[in-house]
Design a protein around this motif. Structure first.
Motif, PDB file in Angstrom:
ATOM      1  N   THR A   1      -8.972 -12.110  42.158  1.00 48.27           N
ATOM      2  CA  THR A   1      -9.976 -13.087  41.720  1.00 48.27           C
ATOM      3  C   THR A   1     -11.323 -12.418  41.476  1.00 48.27           C
ATOM      4  OG1 THR A   1     -10.518 -13.629  44.010  1.00 48.27           O
ATOM      5  CG2 THR A   1      -8.860 -15.012  42.907  1.00 48.27           C
TER       6      THR A   1
ATOM      7  N   ARG B   1     -26.293 -15.032  53.564  1.00 47.37           N
ATOM      8  CA  ARG B   1     -25.571 -16.305  53.519  1.00 47.37           C
ATOM      9  C   ARG B   1     -25.889 -17.129  54.748  1.00 47.37           C
ATOM     10  NH1 ARG B   1     -19.849 -17.194  51.247  1.00 47.37           N
ATOM     11  NH2 ARG B   1     -18.777 -18.672  52.562  1.00 47.37           N
TER      12      ARG B   1
ATOM     13  N   ASN C   1     -21.983 -21.619  56.496  1.00 46.67           N
ATOM     14  CA  ASN C   1     -21.001 -21.607  55.405  1.00 46.67           C
ATOM     15  C   ASN C   1     -19.829 -20.694  55.787  1.00 46.67           C
ATOM     16  OD1 ASN C   1     -19.700 -21.871  52.973  1.00 46.67           O
ATOM     17  ND2 ASN C   1     -21.354 -21.022  51.732  1.00 46.67           N
ATOM     18  N   PRO C   2     -18.660 -21.281  56.125  1.00 44.92           N
ATOM     19  CA  PRO C   2     -17.544 -20.491  56.685  1.00 44.92           C
ATOM     20  C   PRO C   2     -16.924 -19.512  55.687  1.00 44.92           C
ATOM     21  CG  PRO C   2     -16.849 -22.743  56.194  1.00 44.92           C
ATOM     22  CD  PRO C   2     -18.324 -22.701  55.958  1.00 44.92           C
TER      23      PRO C   2
ATOM     24  N   HIS D   1      -8.438 -13.258  55.082  1.00 45.10           N
ATOM     25  CA  HIS D   1      -7.409 -12.667  54.227  1.00 45.10           C
ATOM     26  C   HIS D   1      -6.374 -11.951  55.090  1.00 45.10           C
ATOM     27  CE1 HIS D   1     -10.870 -13.412  51.700  1.00 45.10           C
ATOM     28  NE2 HIS D   1     -10.172 -13.143  50.617  1.00 45.10           N
TER      29      HIS D   1
ATOM     30  N   THR E   1     -11.448 -25.719  61.712  1.00 46.91           N
ATOM     31  CA  THR E   1     -10.530 -25.452  60.613  1.00 46.91           C
ATOM     32  C   THR E   1     -10.659 -23.995  60.192  1.00 46.91           C
ATOM     33  OG1 THR E   1     -12.211 -26.101  59.033  1.00 46.91           O
ATOM     34  CG2 THR E   1     -10.689 -27.824  59.772  1.00 46.91           C
TER      35      THR E   1
ATOM     36  N   ARG F   1      -5.804 -17.005  53.224  1.00 43.73           N
ATOM     37  CA  ARG F   1      -5.398 -16.601  51.867  1.00 43.73           C
ATOM     38  C   ARG F   1      -4.701 -15.253  51.931  1.00 43.73           C
ATOM     39  NH1 ARG F   1      -6.593 -14.905  46.565  1.00 43.73           N
ATOM     40  NH2 ARG F   1      -8.359 -13.503  46.299  1.00 43.73           N
TER      41      ARG F   1
ATOM     42  N   PRO G   1     -16.010 -13.055  52.042  1.00 49.28           N
ATOM     43  CA  PRO G   1     -16.622 -13.887  51.003  1.00 49.28           C
ATOM     44  C   PRO G   1     -16.743 -13.048  49.735  1.00 49.28           C
ATOM     45  CG  PRO G   1     -18.327 -12.996  52.425  1.00 49.28           C
ATOM     46  CD  PRO G   1     -17.010 -12.484  52.963  1.00 49.28           C
ATOM     47  N   SER G   2     -17.083 -13.657  48.610  1.00 44.27           N
ATOM     48  CA  SER G   2     -17.322 -12.877  47.402  1.00 44.27           C
ATOM     49  C   SER G   2     -18.482 -11.909  47.671  1.00 44.27           C
ATOM     50  CB  SER G   2     -17.627 -13.797  46.229  1.00 44.27           C
ATOM     51  OG  SER G   2     -18.647 -14.716  46.568  1.00 44.27           O
TER      52      SER G   2
ATOM     53  N   SER H   1     -10.516 -17.963  44.062  1.00 46.60           N
ATOM     54  CA  SER H   1      -9.294 -18.711  44.391  1.00 46.60           C
ATOM     55  C   SER H   1      -9.572 -20.214  44.386  1.00 46.60           C
ATOM     56  CB  SER H   1      -8.796 -18.284  45.775  1.00 46.60           C
ATOM     57  OG  SER H   1      -9.758 -18.591  46.758  1.00 46.60           O
TER      58      SER H   1
ATOM     59  N   ARG I   1     -12.302 -26.611  45.629  1.00 48.47           N
ATOM     60  CA  ARG I   1     -12.877 -25.723  44.605  1.00 48.47           C
ATOM     61  C   ARG I   1     -11.786 -25.382  43.613  1.00 48.47           C
ATOM     62  NH1 ARG I   1     -15.030 -19.807  46.315  1.00 48.47           N
ATOM     63  NH2 ARG I   1     -12.799 -19.382  46.433  1.00 48.47           N
TER      64      ARG I   1
ATOM     65  N   ASN J   1     -19.348 -29.111  55.088  1.00 52.46           N
ATOM     66  CA  ASN J   1     -18.392 -28.018  55.272  1.00 52.46           C
ATOM     67  C   ASN J   1     -17.492 -27.839  54.062  1.00 52.46           C
ATOM     68  OD1 ASN J   1     -16.858 -30.251  55.544  1.00 52.46           O
ATOM     69  ND2 ASN J   1     -15.687 -29.527  57.301  1.00 52.46           N
TER      70      ASN J   1
ATOM     71  N   PRO K   1     -16.304 -26.395  50.540  1.00 51.92           N
ATOM     72  CA  PRO K   1     -16.523 -25.080  49.960  1.00 51.92           C
ATOM     73  C   PRO K   1     -17.488 -25.114  48.792  1.00 51.92           C
ATOM     74  CG  PRO K   1     -14.240 -25.796  49.672  1.00 51.92           C
ATOM     75  CD  PRO K   1     -14.941 -26.851  50.453  1.00 51.92           C
ATOM     76  N   GLY K   2     -18.264 -24.050  48.681  1.00 50.95           N
ATOM     77  CA  GLY K   2     -19.179 -23.904  47.559  1.00 50.95           C
ATOM     78  C   GLY K   2     -20.072 -25.113  47.433  1.00 50.95           C
TER      79      GLY K   2
HETATM   80  O1  TXA Z   1     -11.228 -15.746  45.508  1.00 54.99           O
HETATM   81  C1  TXA Z   1     -11.807 -15.931  46.578  1.00 54.99           C
HETATM   82  O2  TXA Z   1     -11.594 -16.908  47.288  1.00 54.99           O
HETATM   83  C2  TXA Z   1     -12.813 -14.847  47.009  1.00 54.99           C
HETATM   84  C3  TXA Z   1     -12.045 -13.562  47.305  1.00 54.99           C
HETATM   85  C4  TXA Z   1     -12.930 -12.472  47.826  1.00 54.99           C
HETATM   86  O3  TXA Z   1     -10.990 -13.837  48.189  1.00 54.99           O
HETATM   87  N1  TXA Z   1     -13.575 -15.288  48.157  1.00 54.99           N
HETATM   88  C5  TXA Z   1     -14.506 -16.253  48.063  1.00 54.99           C
HETATM   89  O4  TXA Z   1     -15.182 -16.482  49.245  1.00 54.99           O
HETATM   90  O5  TXA Z   1     -14.735 -16.854  47.033  1.00 54.99           O
HETATM   91  P1  TXA Z   1     -16.557 -17.311  49.292  1.00 54.99           P
HETATM   92  O6  TXA Z   1     -17.035 -17.182  50.679  1.00 54.99           O
HETATM   93  O7  TXA Z   1     -17.470 -16.824  48.238  1.00 54.99           O
HETATM   94  O8  TXA Z   1     -16.093 -18.775  49.036  1.00 54.99           O
HETATM   95  C6  TXA Z   1     -15.264 -19.408  49.997  1.00 54.99           C
HETATM   96  C7  TXA Z   1     -15.487 -20.876  49.997  1.00 54.99           C
HETATM   97  C8  TXA Z   1     -16.884 -21.208  50.467  1.00 54.99           C
HETATM   98  O9  TXA Z   1     -17.447 -22.138  49.571  1.00 54.99           O
HETATM   99  C9  TXA Z   1     -16.690 -21.825  51.853  1.00 54.99           C
HETATM  100  O10 TXA Z   1     -17.586 -22.877  52.085  1.00 54.99           O
HETATM  101  C10 TXA Z   1     -15.250 -22.327  51.789  1.00 54.99           C
HETATM  102  O11 TXA Z   1     -14.561 -21.448  50.939  1.00 54.99           O
HETATM  103  N2  TXA Z   1     -14.613 -22.347  53.129  1.00 54.99           N
HETATM  104  C11 TXA Z   1     -14.230 -21.302  53.871  1.00 54.99           C
HETATM  105  N3  TXA Z   1     -13.724 -21.714  55.059  1.00 54.99           N
HETATM  106  C12 TXA Z   1     -13.786 -23.067  55.064  1.00 54.99           C
HETATM  107  C13 TXA Z   1     -13.449 -24.083  55.997  1.00 54.99           C
HETATM  108  N4  TXA Z   1     -12.933 -23.806  57.185  1.00 54.99           N
HETATM  109  N5  TXA Z   1     -13.686 -25.379  55.650  1.00 54.99           N
HETATM  110  C14 TXA Z   1     -14.230 -25.687  54.449  1.00 54.99           C
HETATM  111  N6  TXA Z   1     -14.566 -24.759  53.535  1.00 54.99           N
HETATM  112  C15 TXA Z   1     -14.364 -23.475  53.822  1.00 54.99           C
END
Ligand code: TXA
Ligand code: MG
Length: 340
Positions: free
Chosen positions: A40, A63, A67-68, A72, A127, A131, A152-153, A191, A205, A234, A236-237
């Motif tokens: 991704t 960050r 923001n969780p 991987h 939670t 991935r 995270p990205s 993703s 997302r 909570n 995502p994004g």
């Molecule tokens: O493609 C991807 O998912 C990339 C690659 C590196 O794996 N990672 C990615 O991570 O996009 P990040 O942190 O940029 O975005 C992850 C999203 C965030 O918006 C975060 O809020 C959400 O996933 N997230 C993570 N854990 C969560 C949880 N327990 N509950 C709700 N949202 C969660």
């Protein structure tokens, strides 16, 4: 250990050969921060079990700690070992994992009471987002590490995600221990995040696995309205403004104003001013190619802003279905009002 914050140390550039992957794995095992390409975008990885490492991830990205992070894993079994198997949608999650992993799908589920993931990685939530990414180098890397990797990205918070190693270095050189150069990311957008914490799946997302493909397996899926002021903190994004280049972004442009760069698709043309810069995401009108190129194109236009006296990025109308849903989502946030 290097000081958090300070750009005090050299970021190693590693090739995705055997030695590079071994070195990256070793740094991760020792608690270091290593960016690596997935199918991704590039992730900023660190041991998800180490509070110190997780804190460094948040600091390097700037960050908010609320923001969780996504964890991987090398295999679905390793991922599900961290999940509460009494969750109502546990079986659905297993089926989705079987169909789409390794691949661009993230599943949010209730975490196991004895999960080893440190609470800071999930922002204290009960939670966990899991991935199993796809790609020869990232799969080998995760196997060598043998531990859950929070990633995270690999961009500064709120900015455009990186789809090449050079993008990571533009923002994080000197802040992280290494970047494993695995070339341009195949998919190019993040993703798909699917929330399976309740009794009905919710799309949090849109991303690399299409909603249509998911619905083929689990039936109709609710789509979270991220842009709503009432969206869950909570989710995502959640930030409305995200994926933001420096220049302002204007969507569905069919008429151009002087000084605008035109980010276009297929044979879209616009009336009005001649574009100050013209970047086509896919001459053939192929949405996969457009996703693959999107983040690099936004960065390229930003870099050219001074040279071409650009005032804004005008984006042509793009498809809404399939991968188009992810493109629309990213561009909508790129165009959202920025925090003061
Ligand atoms: O493609 C991807 O998912 C990339 C690659 C590196 O794996 N990672 C990615 O991570 O996009 P990040 O942190 O940029 O975005 C992850 C999203 C965030 O918006 C975060 O809020 C959400 O996933 N997230 C993570 N854990 C969560 C949880 N327990 N509950 C709700 N949202 C969660
Ligand atoms: Mg991100």
């Amino acid at each position: 250990m290097p000081m958090p914050h300070a750009p005090s140390h050299t970021t190693e550039r590693l090739d995705h050969d055997y030695d590079g992957i071994r070195r990256a794995a070793r740094l991760l095992q020792q608690g270091g921060l290593v960016a690596f390409g997935t199918e991704t975008v590039y992730g900023l990885g660190g041991l998800a079990t180490s509070p110190h490492t997780v804190e460094r991830i948040f600091q390097a990205k700037g960050r908010p700690s609320s923001n969780p992070l996504i964890c991987h894993f090398a295999t679905a079994d390793a991922a599900f070992a961290e999940i509460d198997e009494t969750a109502p949608l546990y079986e659905m999650a297993r089926s989705l994992a079987k169909a789409f992993w390794p691949g661009p799908l993230t599943l949010i589920l209730p975490r196991h009471a004895e999960s080893r993931i440190c609470p800071a990685a999930t922002a204290g939530l009960k939670t966990l987002a899991i991935r199993v990414p796809k790609g020869r180098a990232v799969e080998e890397l995760l196997q060598h590490v043998g531990q859950p990797i929070a990633a995270p990205s690999a961009n500064r918070s709120g900015r455009v995600s990186p789809s090449q190693a050079s993008h990571v270095l533009e923002e994080l050189d000197g802040q992280i221990d290494a970047v494993l150069d695995t070339g341009p990311c195949a998919v190019g957008v993040e993703s798909t995040v699917l929330d399976l914490t309740g009794t009905q799946p919710i799309l949090r997302r849109p991303g690399g696995i299409t909603l249509e493909a998911l619905e083929g397996l689990c039936g109709p899926i609710n789509v979270a309205d991220h842009m709503s002021a009432h969206s869950q903190p909570n989710a995502p994004g959640q930030a409305a403004s995200h994926y933001a280049p420096s220049l302002p972004v204007r969507l569905n442009a069919t008429h151009l104003f002087p000084g605008e760069a035109f980010l276009t698709f297929g044979n879209c043309i616009a009336t009005g001013a001649v574009p100050a810069l013209n970047v086509n995401l896919s001459l053939e009108g192929n949405v996969e190619e457009a996703a693959h190129r999107l983040f690099a194109a936004l960065r390229q236009i930003d870099r050219s802003a001074a040279r071409h006296n650009l005032t804004a990025i005008a984006v042509a109308p793009l498809p809404h279905d399939g991968l188009g849903r992810a493109l629309q989502d990213r561009l909508k946030r790129a165009a959202a009002p920025r925090p003061a």
